[in-house]
Design a protein around this motif. Structure first.
Motif, PDB file in Angstrom:
ATOM      1  N   GLU A 228       0.845  -1.190   0.000  1.00 17.17           N
ATOM      2  CA  GLU A 228       0.000   0.000   0.000  1.00 17.17           C
ATOM      3  C   GLU A 228       0.884   1.244   0.000  1.00 17.17           C
ATOM      4  O   GLU A 228       1.818   1.335   0.801  1.00 17.17           O
ATOM      5  CB  GLU A 228      -0.915   0.007   1.229  1.00 17.17           C
ATOM      6  N   PRO A 229       0.641   2.193  -0.894  1.00 17.82           N
ATOM      7  CA  PRO A 229       1.476   3.395  -0.904  1.00 17.82           C
ATOM      8  C   PRO A 229       1.308   4.187   0.390  1.00 17.82           C
ATOM      9  O   PRO A 229       0.190   4.340   0.887  1.00 17.82           O
ATOM     10  CB  PRO A 229       0.953   4.184  -2.114  1.00 17.82           C
ATOM     11  N   ASP A 230       2.419   4.667   0.934  1.00 20.53           N
ATOM     12  CA  ASP A 230       2.328   5.474   2.157  1.00 20.53           C
ATOM     13  C   ASP A 230       2.287   6.962   1.781  1.00 20.53           C
ATOM     14  O   ASP A 230       2.314   7.328   0.610  1.00 20.53           O
ATOM     15  CB  ASP A 230       3.487   5.157   3.107  1.00 20.53           C
ATOM     16  N   ASN A 231       2.229   7.806   2.799  1.00 25.60           N
ATOM     17  CA  ASN A 231       2.107   9.259   2.558  1.00 25.60           C
ATOM     18  C   ASN A 231       3.257   9.803   1.729  1.00 25.60           C
ATOM     19  O   ASN A 231       3.086  10.731   0.936  1.00 25.60           O
ATOM     20  CB  ASN A 231       2.048  10.006   3.899  1.00 25.60           C
ATOM     21  N   ASP A 232       4.431   9.238   1.933  1.00 22.98           N
ATOM     22  CA  ASP A 232       5.612   9.679   1.208  1.00 22.98           C
ATOM     23  C   ASP A 232       5.420   9.505  -0.305  1.00 22.98           C
ATOM     24  O   ASP A 232       5.793  10.370  -1.103  1.00 22.98           O
ATOM     25  CB  ASP A 232       6.796   8.834   1.705  1.00 22.98           C
ATOM     26  N   ILE A 233       4.805   8.394  -0.695  1.00 21.73           N
ATOM     27  CA  ILE A 233       4.556   8.130  -2.120  1.00 21.73           C
ATOM     28  C   ILE A 233       3.529   9.129  -2.664  1.00 21.73           C
ATOM     29  O   ILE A 233       3.735   9.756  -3.713  1.00 21.73           O
ATOM     30  CB  ILE A 233       4.033   6.688  -2.326  1.00 21.73           C
ATOM     31  N   TYR A 234       2.415   9.292  -1.939  1.00 23.46           N
ATOM     32  CA  TYR A 234       1.398  10.234  -2.411  1.00 23.46           C
ATOM     33  C   TYR A 234       1.969  11.655  -2.507  1.00 23.46           C
ATOM     34  O   TYR A 234       1.686  12.399  -3.440  1.00 23.46           O
ATOM     35  CB  TYR A 234       0.170  10.225  -1.480  1.00 23.46           C
ATOM     36  N   VAL A 281      -5.710   9.936  -7.575  1.00 18.40           N
ATOM     37  CA  VAL A 281      -6.394  10.821  -8.530  1.00 18.40           C
ATOM     38  C   VAL A 281      -7.137  11.934  -7.776  1.00 18.40           C
ATOM     39  O   VAL A 281      -7.066  13.105  -8.138  1.00 18.40           O
ATOM     40  CB  VAL A 281      -7.372  10.003  -9.410  1.00 18.40           C
ATOM     41  N   GLU A 282      -7.813  11.558  -6.696  1.00 18.42           N
ATOM     42  CA  GLU A 282      -8.584  12.555  -5.949  1.00 18.42           C
ATOM     43  C   GLU A 282      -7.666  13.612  -5.327  1.00 18.42           C
ATOM     44  O   GLU A 282      -7.941  14.812  -5.394  1.00 18.42           O
ATOM     45  CB  GLU A 282      -9.432  11.872  -4.867  1.00 18.42           C
ATOM     46  N   LEU A 283      -6.561  13.175  -4.749  1.00 15.97           N
ATOM     47  CA  LEU A 283      -5.616  14.129  -4.151  1.00 15.97           C
ATOM     48  C   LEU A 283      -5.060  15.080  -5.206  1.00 15.97           C
ATOM     49  O   LEU A 283      -4.932  16.290  -4.980  1.00 15.97           O
ATOM     50  CB  LEU A 283      -4.456  13.373  -3.482  1.00 15.97           C
TER      51      LEU A 283
END
Ligand SMILES: [Zn+2]
Length: 345
Positions: A228-234, A281-283
């Motif tokens: 699962e991507p973490d905050n760092d990825i997003y 996409v939403e972010l």
């Protein structure tokens, strides 16, 4: 180019809304909200959101062992064509628009009614070369796998000549079978350096009748497969989107970067679940609305019919724009190209 040049003074985008959105993003990410100060740009222009579909087959789809598509990028299967058409109909029903990019070889197929219908619905279709060639290649055989297996097709041409002919054949095929001229050009693949150091390619595209290209795909971090991507990825994706905004090359050609993360990176490389992709996409759309910037969503129906069979991504993008209260609009890439501010010297 500094995208703040694109801010318009007549915007009604309020500071409170910006703060709300930034808090919303921060909350989703579980990080400290960033507070905009009044000294920072208090108004912003309307966000431009594009939904783009590259009409080609993708290796490892619909099954991981499918690699033959590398040689037949334009030989679309029935599922891919059906998904492309249905996405156009769904977008049309939600005040949306999809900008398609055609690999010319598909126009050799007997039935092209699906693509004609997409065009008749008003969705723009651009040129994506005939065989999905790598325009950055300087060795003719490296332009496409097809030419490594079947080098006689190159006919002794240079890489430059192969690429130019691949672009020209697609334009001609679109004119003859779809009765339309291509609406823009997207490079097969993307590069974080775009066409910055390739004035020859910029000039080739201008000479072939294009005023804009979509070739840049910015660098960003990827999560390890099946993680699962973490905050760092997003955050890395959001930063890349912010920095990869449209600009104009010295030649006059306009660049409209693809916005991360593409379905290829999310699903094929990182094996994301659909919900991770929808969150990204939403972010990105929230950020584009906050900043009055561009989000150029990129996907491939040959991947999406497997990963997103119910069109959740297209529906989400249309919904977010429809709920933006006029702060965002869905447009084709030609409209984005027209809005890129030209420097006055
Ligand atoms: Zn492509």
């Amino acid at each position: 180019m500094d995208f703040q040049n694109g801010f318009k003074a007549d915007s009604h985008f309020s500071l409170s809304r910006r703060s709300f959105l930034s808090s919303a993003i921060a909350t989703t990410l579980g990080i400290q909200p960033y507070n905009f100060s009044a000294a920072e740009s208090p108004v912003t222009s309307k966000a431009q959101i594009a939904i783009t579909f590259d009409l080609e087959m993708s290796r490892q789809y619909p099954r991981r062992d499918m690699l033959e598509w590398d040689f037949q990028k334009g030989n679309l299967n029935q599922e891919t064509k059906a998904y492309s058409l249905k996405a156009a109909e769904i977008a049309s029903g939600l005040n949306g628009l999809v900008h398609y990019f055609c690999v010319g070889r598909v126009l050799e197929q007997e039935d092209i009614q699906w693509l004609k219908t997409i065009s008749e619905l008003g969705h723009p279709i651009g040129n994506h070369t005939y065989d999905h060639v790598n325009v950055w290649a300087t060795d003719p055989e490296k332009t496409q796998f097809r030419f490594q297996r079947s080098p006689w097709l190159l006919g002794g041409k240079s890489a430059d000549q192969v690429i130019r002919q691949n672009i020209r054949l697609t334009t001609e095929a679109m004119k003859q079978r779809l009765n339309i001229s291509p609406d823009g050009f997207r490079t097969p693949g993307g590069s974080s350096t775009a066409l910055d150091a390739r004035e020859d390619l910029q000039n080739m595209l201008l000479a072939e009748g294009f005023s804009w290209v979509s070739s840049k795909y910015p660098s960003h971090k990827y999560s390890s497969p099946d993680t699962e991507p973490d905050n760092d990825i997003y955050q890395s994706i959001l930063t890349a989107q912010k920095e990869a905004q449209p600009y104009i090359y010295p030649s006059g050609l306009v660049e409209i970067p693809m916005s991360p993360i593409s379905d290829v990176g999310a699903f094929r490389t990182s094996h994301w679940k659909l919900k991770y992709f929808l969150k990204s996409v939403e972010l990105c759309i929230q950020q584009a609305i906050e900043q009055g910037s561009v989000f150029d969503f990129l996907c491939h129906p040959s991947i999406m019919y497997v990963e997103d069979p119910h069109f959740e991504t297209v529906k989400l993008i249309c919904k977010l724009v429809n709920q933006s209260g006029g702060r965002a609009e869905i447009v084709g890439l030609s409209d984005i190209a027209k809005s890129v501010p030209r420097k006055t010297s």
